[in-house]
Design a protein around this motif. Structure first.
Motif, mmCIF file in Angstrom:
data_model
loop_
_atom_site.group_PDB
_atom_site.id
_atom_site.type_symbol
_atom_site.label_atom_id
_atom_site.label_comp_id
_atom_site.label_asym_id
_atom_site.label_seq_id
_atom_site.Cartn_x
_atom_site.Cartn_y
_atom_site.Cartn_z
ATOM 1 N N ILE A 173 -6.622 24.392 -15.238
ATOM 2 C CA ILE A 173 -5.752 24.912 -16.297
ATOM 3 C C ILE A 173 -6.046 24.207 -17.618
ATOM 4 O O ILE A 173 -6.172 24.850 -18.667
ATOM 5 C CB ILE A 173 -4.266 24.770 -15.894
ATOM 6 C CG1 ILE A 173 -3.954 25.770 -14.768
ATOM 7 C CG2 ILE A 173 -3.341 24.964 -17.083
ATOM 8 C CD1 ILE A 173 -2.658 25.497 -14.040
ATOM 9 N N GLU A 230 0.686 26.586 -11.070
ATOM 10 C CA GLU A 230 -0.020 27.848 -11.313
ATOM 11 C C GLU A 230 0.740 28.728 -12.308
ATOM 12 O O GLU A 230 0.145 29.302 -13.215
ATOM 13 C CB GLU A 230 -0.228 28.602 -9.996
ATOM 14 C CG GLU A 230 -1.272 27.945 -9.112
ATOM 15 C CD GLU A 230 -1.349 28.559 -7.713
ATOM 16 O OE1 GLU A 230 -0.427 29.294 -7.306
ATOM 17 O OE2 GLU A 230 -2.343 28.270 -7.025
ATOM 18 N N GLU A 231 2.054 28.820 -12.144
ATOM 19 C CA GLU A 231 2.837 29.650 -13.056
ATOM 20 C C GLU A 231 2.863 29.062 -14.463
ATOM 21 O O GLU A 231 2.685 29.775 -15.452
ATOM 22 C CB GLU A 231 4.261 29.846 -12.537
ATOM 23 C CG GLU A 231 5.013 30.886 -13.331
ATOM 24 C CD GLU A 231 6.328 31.319 -12.706
ATOM 25 O OE1 GLU A 231 7.153 31.848 -13.464
ATOM 26 O OE2 GLU A 231 6.531 31.125 -11.502
ATOM 27 N N ARG A 276 -0.010 29.547 -17.227
ATOM 28 C CA ARG A 276 -0.141 30.734 -18.079
ATOM 29 C C ARG A 276 0.390 30.487 -19.491
ATOM 30 O O ARG A 276 0.299 31.362 -20.345
ATOM 31 C CB ARG A 276 0.611 31.902 -17.438
ATOM 32 C CG ARG A 276 0.010 32.302 -16.105
ATOM 33 C CD ARG A 276 0.694 33.441 -15.385
ATOM 34 N NE ARG A 276 1.488 34.298 -16.211
ATOM 35 C CZ ARG A 276 2.743 34.687 -15.909
ATOM 36 N NH1 ARG A 276 3.318 34.264 -14.811
ATOM 37 N NH2 ARG A 276 3.405 35.504 -16.712
ATOM 38 N N TYR A 277 0.953 29.303 -19.730
ATOM 39 C CA TYR A 277 1.609 29.021 -21.011
ATOM 40 C C TYR A 277 0.965 27.798 -21.654
ATOM 41 O O TYR A 277 1.196 26.672 -21.229
ATOM 42 C CB TYR A 277 3.110 28.795 -20.797
ATOM 43 C CG TYR A 277 3.780 30.008 -20.197
ATOM 44 C CD1 TYR A 277 4.313 30.995 -21.006
ATOM 45 C CD2 TYR A 277 3.840 30.177 -18.814
ATOM 46 C CE1 TYR A 277 4.910 32.127 -20.463
ATOM 47 C CE2 TYR A 277 4.434 31.307 -18.268
ATOM 48 C CZ TYR A 277 4.961 32.265 -19.088
ATOM 49 O OH TYR A 277 5.545 33.386 -18.551
ATOM 50 N N LYS A 291 -5.855 35.086 -14.876
ATOM 51 C CA LYS A 291 -4.497 34.819 -15.338
ATOM 52 C C LYS A 291 -4.423 35.120 -16.820
ATOM 53 O O LYS A 291 -5.320 34.768 -17.560
ATOM 54 C CB LYS A 291 -4.104 33.359 -15.163
ATOM 55 C CG LYS A 291 -4.341 32.754 -13.844
ATOM 56 C CD LYS A 291 -3.879 31.324 -13.891
ATOM 57 C CE LYS A 291 -4.996 30.400 -13.546
ATOM 58 N NZ LYS A 291 -4.618 29.056 -13.319
ATOM 59 N N LYS A 292 -3.349 35.713 -17.211
ATOM 60 C CA LYS A 292 -3.128 35.937 -18.635
ATOM 61 C C LYS A 292 -2.498 34.674 -19.204
ATOM 62 O O LYS A 292 -1.482 34.197 -18.704
ATOM 63 C CB LYS A 292 -2.189 37.128 -18.831
ATOM 64 C CG LYS A 292 -1.926 37.430 -20.277
ATOM 65 C CD LYS A 292 -0.990 38.612 -20.432
ATOM 66 C CE LYS A 292 -0.701 38.810 -21.901
ATOM 67 N NZ LYS A 292 0.385 39.747 -22.099
ATOM 68 N N ILE A 293 -3.120 34.123 -20.228
ATOM 69 C CA ILE A 293 -2.572 32.928 -20.872
ATOM 70 C C ILE A 293 -1.752 33.374 -22.072
ATOM 71 O O ILE A 293 -2.220 34.098 -22.938
ATOM 72 C CB ILE A 293 -3.683 31.951 -21.304
ATOM 73 C CG1 ILE A 293 -4.429 31.438 -20.069
ATOM 74 C CG2 ILE A 293 -3.094 30.792 -22.096
ATOM 75 C CD1 ILE A 293 -5.602 30.540 -20.384
#
Length: 145
Positions: free
Chosen positions: A68, A35-36, A39-40, A3-5
C-alpha cells in the motif's frame, strides 16, 4: 484485483477501521482493515501503514502495508521476516501454559488455554506460522520438559 485509491479523504468508518487495525486478538481483522484503509491515501492512513509495516507480528500484514505504501509512492523497505520468536517472550508463555495444565493434556486443551491467557500470542503465531507449527512447538515442549 485492482483497488481504487481515493485521495484526501477518510472512509466513513475510519474510527472502526482504526480500532480493527490494532486488534491484537485477530490478525484477520487487522489484515481486512489494512486492505480497506489502503484505498485512502491520507496522512492518517500512511501513519497507520507505517506502524503496521514496522510492528505487526504477522508478516502478511507487514507485506500488505508495504504494498500500500509503495502504491502511495512512499519510499519504504519491507522488513525481514522474523525467524525465531515473533512475539518477545512467547516461549516462556508456551511453557507457562503447558505447566498450568494436567500432565496428560491435549494440544486442543493447550491451544484453548493459550487463547484464554494470551490471545495476542496465540493469534500472532496462528497468523504467522499456522496451527501446525504451534502444535509442533507444543509437542517439543511436552517431550522436552
Amino acid at each position: 484485483m485492482s483497488k481504487k485509491i481515493i485521495k484526501d479523504e477518510l472512509p466513513e468508518n475510519y474510527e472502526e477501521l482504526k480500532k480493527a487495525v490494532n486488534r491484537t486478538a485477530s490478525w484477520r481483522a487487522r489484515l481486512d482493515a489494512v486492505e480497506e484503509l489502503g484505498r485512502y491515501n491520507t496522512s492518517q492512513v500512511i501513519d497507520i501503514m507505517n506502524t503496521r509495516l514496522a510492528n505487526d507480528p504477522v508478516y502478511k500484514i507487514q507485506e500488505e502495508a508495504y504494498r500500500i505504501l509503495i502504491d502511495f509512492g512512499k519510499d519504504v523497505q519491507l522488513p525481514a521476516r522474523k525467524k525465531f520468536e515473533i512475539v518477545k517472550g512467547a516461549n516462556k508463555v508456551f511453557l507457562r501454559v503447558k505447566k498450568s495444565l494436567p500432565k496428560d493434556h491435549t494440544f486442543e486443551e493447550f491451544a484453548t488455554k493459550l487463547k484464554r491467557m494470551r490471545i495476542d500470542v496465540y493469534d500472532a503465531y496462528e497468523g504467522e506460522r499456522g496451527l501446525e507449527w504451534l502444535e509442533n512447538e507444543w509437542t517439543n515442549i511436552v517431550t522436552n520438559k
